[in-house]
Write an enzyme that holds these catalytic residues in place. Sequence first.
Site, PDB file in Angstrom:
ATOM      1  N   CYS A 102      90.535  27.390  54.066  1.00 30.66           N
ATOM      2  CA  CYS A 102      91.485  28.383  53.550  1.00 30.66           C
ATOM      3  C   CYS A 102      90.808  29.308  52.532  1.00 30.66           C
ATOM      4  O   CYS A 102      91.331  30.365  52.219  1.00 30.66           O
ATOM      5  CB  CYS A 102      92.698  27.704  52.962  1.00 30.66           C
ATOM      6  SG  CYS A 102      92.275  26.462  51.733  1.00 30.66           S
TER       7      CYS A 102
ATOM      8  N   GLU B 139      97.078  22.505  42.159  1.00 31.05           N
ATOM      9  CA  GLU B 139      96.543  21.150  42.230  1.00 31.05           C
ATOM     10  C   GLU B 139      95.289  21.098  41.370  1.00 31.05           C
ATOM     11  O   GLU B 139      94.837  22.125  40.869  1.00 31.05           O
ATOM     12  CB  GLU B 139      96.211  20.800  43.687  1.00 31.05           C
ATOM     13  CG  GLU B 139      97.435  20.806  44.590  1.00 31.05           C
ATOM     14  CD  GLU B 139      97.147  20.390  46.023  1.00 31.05           C
ATOM     15  OE1 GLU B 139      96.031  20.655  46.514  1.00 31.05           O
ATOM     16  OE2 GLU B 139      98.032  19.794  46.644  1.00 31.05           O
TER      17      GLU B 139
ATOM     18  N   GLU C 272     100.186  24.411  49.264  1.00 32.07           N
ATOM     19  CA  GLU C 272      98.888  25.097  49.339  1.00 32.07           C
ATOM     20  C   GLU C 272      98.791  25.683  50.732  1.00 32.07           C
ATOM     21  O   GLU C 272      98.626  24.949  51.706  1.00 32.07           O
ATOM     22  CB  GLU C 272      97.750  24.104  49.106  1.00 32.07           C
ATOM     23  CG  GLU C 272      97.752  23.443  47.744  1.00 32.07           C
ATOM     24  CD  GLU C 272      97.625  24.428  46.609  1.00 32.07           C
ATOM     25  OE1 GLU C 272      97.045  25.517  46.815  1.00 32.07           O
ATOM     26  OE2 GLU C 272      98.134  24.124  45.518  1.00 32.07           O
TER      27      GLU C 272
ATOM     28  N   ASN D 176      91.777  20.788  58.799  1.00 27.79           N
ATOM     29  CA  ASN D 176      90.471  21.440  58.612  1.00 27.79           C
ATOM     30  C   ASN D 176      89.507  20.621  57.757  1.00 27.79           C
ATOM     31  O   ASN D 176      88.307  20.602  58.010  1.00 27.79           O
ATOM     32  CB  ASN D 176      90.650  22.861  58.057  1.00 27.79           C
ATOM     33  CG  ASN D 176      91.404  22.898  56.762  1.00 27.79           C
ATOM     34  OD1 ASN D 176      92.217  22.017  56.482  1.00 27.79           O
ATOM     35  ND2 ASN D 176      91.151  23.905  55.962  1.00 27.79           N
TER      36      ASN D 176
END
Length: 480
Positions: free
Chosen positions: A283, A461, A249, A151
């Site tokens: 996301c 992260e 993630e 993405n």
Amino acid sequence: MDYLSNYINGKKVPAKGEKWIDVFHPAKGKVYAQLPDSQAADVEEAYQAAKAAFPEWSNTTIEYRSEMLEKIASAIEARHEELAQAESKDNGKPISLARRVDIYRAAANFRFFSKAITQYSSEAHHTAGMNVMNYTIRKPIGVVGCISPWNLPLYLFSWKIAPALAAGNTVVAKPSEVTPYTASMLADILDEVGLPKGVLNIVHGLGGSTGQAIVEHPDITAISFTGGTTTGAHIARVAAPMFKKLSLELGGKNPNIIFADCNFEQMLKTTVQSSFSNQGQICLCGSRIYVERSLYSKFKKAFVEATEKLRVGMPNEDATQVGALVSEEHLNKVLSYVQKAKEEGGKILTGGNRITKEGFASGYFMEPTIIELDSNDCTINRDEVFGPVVTIMPFDTEEEVLGYANATKYGLSATLWTENLSRTMRMTEEIQAGIVWVNTWLTRDLRTPFGGVKASGVGREGGFYALDFFTEPKNICIRF
Ligand code: TXE
């Protein structure tokens, strides 16, 4: 037709096998490149190169590594337009977004971690009264694996690679097989800036072959992965018996909660972006919109109008605001969720269809879609759709909307619109998410922890969190 190669030990090398994968141009529905489906033997070659490079790279000074990352950042900037064009073509995203977000951020990731590493320091604990000193050093892990999705291709690839390299690791990295192009351009940049050979190795291929081989490799002892929750669960299962360090993630089903006292214009503008940016394939997109009842009909009218004004067009045109979805398979998945929502009582307020008008029919275009719900308990509000589709629903009380917001297995992000400070404090404490935005969306400071709770992932992260992940602390205790 372009044929992509792996980049191993500082060289573009062909994969050992003969399997090739088609790369599609989503706006045209045509194959324009092929990439190798690398197998375990190719991953092994990349691992060996990374292993050989590790002793020297991990013993370079912080200043040297910082300078290398800085050079990569500058080289990305120098090719900004070329990379943006490639990303837009490969992914289907509007060129304006690729310029402003994807490539801008890829350079920013390298630049940020080139600086962050110079501020990353050890801790010492002086145990007073016992003549004891503890100090903790942070050592790079060794060879690490970075696996990224389609993405935000170069953006997320670099978000993992930059801290891994900054911390002194060497890397075997796999971009998504759906959007591999800019990662292969990065290989040229690494050559250009003179990154020592073997420090970063890029292997192309499918998740089930190349990705699986990275995760299964017994000596690649940390994996940083961004992608779907199902894949993340699979990776966790494979990695667990080997006690690998994992940063996952994963997906999201993020609520966007709007109270009547919000700044309406600001909220509306941002909500259109948080719903449909990158065709809803981020996301962090807010896919479940809950609006306080007293504002509901005003919001509904204005939101539908603003959505219908969005310019869906060819990704390479400057004026395009919504481009093509990444693949036909993904488009069909998104459309099937719209169908399911209709069957479960959802009312389509706008959109809902594939765009088949002249010039668009062979590409993977879809109308930005708003679905009105009268119940939160339905598939479209449970599953991650990851497309230009949002639902809207009214609510009456804070308690009620909090219940809706948290009624999902995911917990990545949430957005809250209100001018009431006490309500903000109450709600932000109770919303189950790793990131809560108040009166804004996608505003990022790269020092902050990024990640989700529940099925949205494990670990964080960003900033020193990423450097913590890519290092192993070792405590040394001295009595004197
Ligand atoms: O992702 P995958 P997919 C969500 C979104 C989407 C769904 C599936 O809902 O519809 O996930 O997308 C690699 N071992 N997100 O199937 O498969 C794969 O090659 C090791 C959310 O495209 O998770 C790619 O490089 N690696 C997400 C990467 O994993 C494996 C962004 C991601 O692909 C592997 C993308 C395996 N066994 C999709 N199988 C987000 N969090 O932003 C696959 N891969």
